[in-house]
Design a protein around this motif. Structure first.
Motif, short mmCIF file in Angstrom:
data_model
loop_
_atom_site.label_atom_id
_atom_site.label_comp_id
_atom_site.label_asym_id
_atom_site.label_seq_id
_atom_site.Cartn_x
_atom_site.Cartn_y
_atom_site.Cartn_z
N HIS A 221 0.79 -1.24 0.00
CA HIS A 221 0.00 0.00 0.00
C HIS A 221 0.82 1.29 0.00
O HIS A 221 0.26 2.37 -0.15
CB HIS A 221 -0.93 0.02 1.22
CG HIS A 221 -1.87 -1.13 1.28
ND1 HIS A 221 -3.00 -1.24 0.50
CD2 HIS A 221 -1.83 -2.27 2.02
CE1 HIS A 221 -3.62 -2.37 0.77
NE2 HIS A 221 -2.93 -3.02 1.68
N GLY A 222 2.13 1.20 0.23
CA GLY A 222 2.96 2.39 0.31
C GLY A 222 3.12 2.87 1.75
O GLY A 222 2.42 2.43 2.65
N PHE A 223 4.06 3.78 1.93
CA PHE A 223 4.43 4.23 3.28
C PHE A 223 3.30 4.98 3.98
O PHE A 223 2.97 4.69 5.12
CB PHE A 223 5.69 5.10 3.21
CG PHE A 223 6.15 5.58 4.55
CD1 PHE A 223 6.72 4.69 5.46
CD2 PHE A 223 6.02 6.91 4.91
CE1 PHE A 223 7.15 5.12 6.70
CE2 PHE A 223 6.45 7.35 6.15
CZ PHE A 223 7.03 6.46 7.04
N ARG A 224 2.71 5.93 3.31
CA ARG A 224 1.69 6.76 3.96
C ARG A 224 0.50 5.92 4.44
O ARG A 224 0.01 6.10 5.54
CB ARG A 224 1.21 7.85 3.00
CG ARG A 224 0.25 8.83 3.65
CD ARG A 224 -0.07 9.97 2.75
NE ARG A 224 1.14 10.73 2.47
CZ ARG A 224 1.18 11.83 1.75
NH1 ARG A 224 0.08 12.30 1.22
NH2 ARG A 224 2.30 12.46 1.54
N ALA A 225 0.07 4.98 3.61
CA ALA A 225 -1.06 4.14 3.99
C ALA A 225 -0.72 3.19 5.12
O ALA A 225 -1.61 2.65 5.77
CB ALA A 225 -1.55 3.35 2.77
N SER A 226 0.57 2.97 5.38
CA SER A 226 1.01 2.08 6.45
C SER A 226 0.99 2.75 7.82
O SER A 226 1.11 2.08 8.85
CB SER A 226 2.44 1.60 6.19
OG SER A 226 2.54 0.99 4.94
N MET A 227 0.86 4.07 7.84
CA MET A 227 1.02 4.78 9.11
C MET A 227 -0.08 4.52 10.12
O MET A 227 0.14 4.65 11.33
CB MET A 227 1.17 6.28 8.85
CG MET A 227 2.45 6.63 8.08
SD MET A 227 3.94 5.80 8.70
CE MET A 227 4.18 6.64 10.24
N GLY A 228 -1.25 4.11 9.67
CA GLY A 228 -2.30 3.71 10.62
C GLY A 228 -1.85 2.50 11.42
O GLY A 228 -1.97 2.46 12.66
N HIS A 229 -1.32 1.50 10.71
CA HIS A 229 -0.80 0.31 11.39
C HIS A 229 0.35 0.67 12.33
O HIS A 229 0.40 0.21 13.48
CB HIS A 229 -0.33 -0.71 10.35
CG HIS A 229 0.47 -1.84 10.95
ND1 HIS A 229 -0.11 -2.86 11.63
CD2 HIS A 229 1.80 -2.07 10.94
CE1 HIS A 229 0.83 -3.69 12.05
NE2 HIS A 229 2.00 -3.23 11.64
N VAL A 230 1.27 1.51 11.85
CA VAL A 230 2.43 1.91 12.65
C VAL A 230 1.97 2.60 13.93
O VAL A 230 2.44 2.27 15.03
CB VAL A 230 3.37 2.83 11.83
CG1 VAL A 230 4.45 3.45 12.71
CG2 VAL A 230 3.99 2.07 10.67
N THR A 231 1.05 3.54 13.81
CA THR A 231 0.56 4.29 14.97
C THR A 231 -0.18 3.38 15.94
O THR A 231 0.08 3.41 17.16
CB THR A 231 -0.36 5.44 14.52
OG1 THR A 231 0.39 6.29 13.64
CG2 THR A 231 -0.87 6.24 15.70
N GLY A 232 -1.07 2.55 15.42
CA GLY A 232 -1.83 1.65 16.29
C GLY A 232 -0.93 0.67 17.01
O GLY A 232 -1.11 0.41 18.22
#
Length: 198
Positions: free
Chosen positions: A34-45
């Motif tokens: 999905h790319g880096f930006r779309a991964s940030m939800g997972h990273v934050t959670g």
């Protein structure tokens, strides 16, 4: 608190957060798909979920688990089941990332839940608080958790960034499928190790 203590805390947090594990593998795969930006939800959670687990360990959860070993075994079994589920999903992924049919990236809630089902996270939280938090009072527990939050966030984000960078090399269903199966094998080996070690 001394500088040496902060450096020790940081070293522990970095070693535990950056090393391969199920949450980091999901971050890598999410970055790929999905790319880096779309991964940030997972990273934050995942970061918030782990920090909550770490804080609760410092505020008494670790002692509670020592009193009720059955609860520890249940958490361990749930963690192994989660790893097997994750490995199975990675193994059966068809490897296509460019056809517009890819599932949505994992949510922040999913990232947090993955940490609570991640045996590596439980070990890191209990060992970290045992070494650096408990015995130093509430202020040290909160400071360790705050330091760990920053390092954990950067570490998981680095895995997502690596996945996004690899996307150009793996934008082929066959290569992506091979990569996913290699990751699935690593996760499955982790599950086997935890099942027999426990």
């Amino acid at each position: 608190m001394s500088l040496a203590l902060y450096l020790s805390m940081s070293s522990f947090a970095l070693a535990a957060s950056i090393s391969p594990g199920p949450v980091n593998i999901v971050a890598l795969s999410t970055g790929l798909r999905h790319g880096f930006r779309a991964s940030m939800g997972h990273v934050t959670g995942a970061t918030v979920g782990f920090t909550a687990l770490l804080l609760l360990s410092g505020l008494g959860l670790a002692e509670l688990l020592l009193r009720w070993p059955g609860a520890s075994r249940l958490i361990g079994a749930a963690g192994v089941a989660f790893l097997i589920y994750l490995a199975w999903n990675l193994w059966r992924d068809d490897g296509r990332i460019s056809d517009g049919k890819a599932p949505r990236p994992p949510s922040a809630l999913s990232g947090a839940a993955q940490q609570w089902l991640n045996p590596k996270a439980w070990l890191a939280a209990i060992a970290g608080m045992g070494a650096f938090g408990m015995g130093g009072g509430p202020l040290r527990i909160w400071l360790f958790a705050a330091l760990y939050f920053v390092i954990c966030y950067a570490s998981i984000a680095a895995w997502a960034c690596a996945g996004a960078r690899l996307r150009h090399f793996l934008d082929d269903a066959g290569r992506m499928r091979a990569f996913n199966r290699a990751m699935a094998a690593l996760v499955a080996l982790s599950a086997v190790y935890l099942a027999f070690e426990g």
